[in-house]
Design a protein around this motif. Structure first.
Motif, PDB file in Angstrom:
ATOM      1  N   GLU A 258      -8.600  -6.249   0.947  1.00 28.59           N
ATOM      2  CA  GLU A 258      -8.365  -6.363  -0.489  1.00 28.59           C
ATOM      3  C   GLU A 258      -6.870  -6.516  -0.776  1.00 28.59           C
ATOM      4  O   GLU A 258      -6.447  -7.374  -1.557  1.00 28.59           O
TER       5      GLU A 258
ATOM      6  N   GLY B 187       0.799  -1.225   0.000  1.00 28.75           N
ATOM      7  CA  GLY B 187       0.000   0.000   0.000  1.00 28.75           C
ATOM      8  C   GLY B 187       0.824   1.263   0.000  1.00 28.75           C
ATOM      9  O   GLY B 187       0.376   2.300   0.463  1.00 28.75           O
TER      10      GLY B 187
ATOM     11  N   ARG C 171     -11.941  -2.718   4.445  1.00 30.13           N
ATOM     12  CA  ARG C 171     -12.119  -3.287   3.111  1.00 30.13           C
ATOM     13  C   ARG C 171     -10.839  -3.159   2.283  1.00 30.13           C
ATOM     14  O   ARG C 171     -10.411  -4.109   1.639  1.00 30.13           O
ATOM     15  N   ASP C 172     -10.222  -1.991   2.359  1.00 30.14           N
ATOM     16  CA  ASP C 172      -8.985  -1.784   1.598  1.00 30.14           C
ATOM     17  C   ASP C 172      -7.889  -2.731   2.075  1.00 30.14           C
ATOM     18  O   ASP C 172      -7.131  -3.281   1.271  1.00 30.14           O
ATOM     19  N   TYR C 173      -7.801  -2.885   3.392  1.00 30.56           N
ATOM     20  CA  TYR C 173      -6.758  -3.764   3.929  1.00 30.56           C
ATOM     21  C   TYR C 173      -7.006  -5.208   3.486  1.00 30.56           C
ATOM     22  O   TYR C 173      -6.089  -5.896   3.034  1.00 30.56           O
TER      23      TYR C 173
ATOM     24  N   LEU D  23      -4.920   3.799   2.009  1.00 27.92           N
ATOM     25  CA  LEU D  23      -5.795   2.750   2.520  1.00 27.92           C
ATOM     26  C   LEU D  23      -6.777   3.348   3.503  1.00 27.92           C
ATOM     27  O   LEU D  23      -6.406   4.071   4.403  1.00 27.92           O
TER      28      LEU D  23
ATOM     29  N   GLU E 272      -0.878   3.880  -2.475  1.00 30.65           N
ATOM     30  CA  GLU E 272      -2.281   4.268  -2.392  1.00 30.65           C
ATOM     31  C   GLU E 272      -2.634   4.609  -0.960  1.00 30.65           C
ATOM     32  O   GLU E 272      -1.854   4.423  -0.040  1.00 30.65           O
TER      33      GLU E 272
END
Lengths: 119, 345
Positions: free
Chosen positions: B99, B86, B95-97, B91, B89
């Motif tokens: 993903e 990451g 959800r992002d983690y 985070l 981007e």
């Protein structure tokens, strides 16, 4: 006597508020890029709104509502720099190059070169 | 025999050591080869100042974890991979983690994720449960490391400080409520107490992220009130100077970017300084990388004022007292101010 004085004080303060808002508008139209425009846009908030609210406070006299104008001014003073900084920073992050005065040929050349690259 | 592959997301917690230990041991139970992926997920991208510090901390944590894993592995066949995820981007949320872990696991055919029960990336609250839900939804198998954890206390904040926070938040919100309402009407007082109570219990910890001082904090508020007239005066002065330049037909502006290293602590003092600089027309804080402020100045006189450091002195007075304000040289004198080109952005 006091009432007339207060009336004219309120008028004078509102006039000053209008004047600085006008200057700020002129500045937005005349200044060259987003950074320098952000400077003058904050004039509306600081002195424009400041004098206008002071005029309102004088017109109302010593009442509860007067406190509200002071609070309003406080919040304007907190939010204005935040917004101005957000605009400037996002401009910087999206790669908008500021127009700078000549600081020797070297910086100028670099500015042009970088600007050309990013466009 | 196929090697087990395991992914361990790390964060700097009290149980991270035990998590690594568990991951290595359990991975070796049913196979004699293990591929152990130690990763740190960075919430900010590396471009941001917070991101850079975090990236350094992540590197340090990864190298420590690698040593732990090697220690736990002993003679067994363990291959250790470390990575920071990451970095490019931003985070936001579980959800992002989930993903990013799931896609990392997919790419490297990792069959199991070992989670630290105290897992807490970045500065946000613990996200273990929502993270597990998200991993479930993606069909990734995970395992929570069994750890002994010390009893959890509210970190950093002791009982007395907690009381101070509640006390201060209560009176601020109560006072504000009464300013808006009528301080002599019983109904407003009663509802004000209720509102103040709710606000202080729910928001005290958010409002004051630093410990309060019973003597110095009120003094600071007092000094801040003294600072306001000075700031207003500076604003009026700068406004007149900028207005004069704008209204003159030739418009003699001279925009420059200046770098100033401010000698105030990060957090509230720095925010106050950067905001004050922005509030005075003619100077505009474009970036604040810790103490390094990048300021766009419109006219030379505004730049001179900035380099003279009047506002910085005043902010130091507010937060550190009169001696601290008097002791400091102007940014120009201590060589902390210079004009930079546009490529510094």
């Amino acid at each position: 006597m006091i009432e007339t004085l207060r009336f004219w004080a309120a008028v004078a303060l509102l006039g000053l508020g209008v004047f600085f808002t006008f200057v700020s508008t002129v500045g937005i139209l005349r200044l060259p890029d987003i950074y320098s425009r952000a400077h003058t846009a904050s004039q509306t908030d600081t002195l424009g709104a400041g004098f206008a609210l002071a005029g309102v406070a004088v017109a109302f006299g010593w009442r509860n509502v007067t406190v509200y104008t002071v609070l309003l001014l406080f919040f304007v003073f907190v939010t204005n720099p935040t917004a101005a900084h957000a605009i400037a920073r996002s401009a910087a992050e999206t790669g908008v190059e500021p127009l700078l005065a000549d600081e020797g040929d070297e910086t100028d050349a670099e500015t042009v070169a970088d600007g050309g690259e990013k466009r | 025999m196929a090697a087990n592959r395991v992914l361990v997301p790390l964060s700097d917690t009290v149980t991270v050591r035990q998590t690594v230990d568990y991951a290595v041991r359990s991975g070796l139970e049913d196979a004699d080869e293990l591929e152990c992926h130690l990763v740190v997920a960075l919430p900010y991208d590396e471009e941001m100042p917070e991101g850079r510090t975090q990236a350094e901390e992540a590197e340090e944590l990864l190298s420590r974890a690698r040593n732990w894993a090697e220690e736990d592995a002993g003679d067994a066949e363990v291959r250790i991979e470390t990575a920071a995820l990451g970095t490019d981007e931003y985070l936001f949320g579980p959800r992002d983690y989930a993903e990013i872990f799931a896609s990392y696991a997919r790419e490297r055919e990792i069959d199991r994720i070992v989670l630290d029960p105290e897992y807490q990336p970045g500065v946000t609250a613990r996200i273990l449960q929502p993270l597990e839900r998200e991993l479930d939804r993606r069909g990734v198998s995970y395992d929570e490391a069994p750890v002994d954890r010390p009893a959890r206390h509210g970190r950093l904040v002791t009982g007395g400080q907690r009381f101070d926070q509640l006390f201060a938040t209560f009176w601020i919100s109560f006072g504000f409520y009464l300013v808006l309402g009528d301080p002599f009407y019983w109904f407003d007082i009663v509802t004000g107490v209720a509102v103040g109570g709710i606000v202080s219990t729910t928001l005290a910890q958010v409002t004051f992220s630093f410990p309060l001082d019973r003597v110095r904090s009120p003094i600071r508020v007092g000094r801040f009130i003294l600072y306001i007239p000075y700031l207003l005066w500076e604003i009026v002065r700068a406004n007149i100077a900028v207005s004069a330049v704008i209204l003159r037909p030739s418009m003699p502006i001279e925009p420059t970017l200046a770098r100033v290293n401010a000698r105030v602590r990060s957090g509230l003092p720095l925010t106050a300084l950067a905001n004050s600089i922005t509030l005075t027309p003619g100077t505009l804080t474009v970036r604040a990388d810790d103490q390094r402020l990048l300021v766009h100045t419109l006219i030379p006189s505004a730049r001179e004022d900035l380099f003279d450091g009047g506002l910085e002195k005043a902010i130091r007075f507010v937060f550190y007292g009169r001696e601290a304000a008097g002791a400091i040289a102007s940014p120009r004198e201590r060589d902390d101010a210079d004009v930079v080109g546009g490529d510094e952005l």
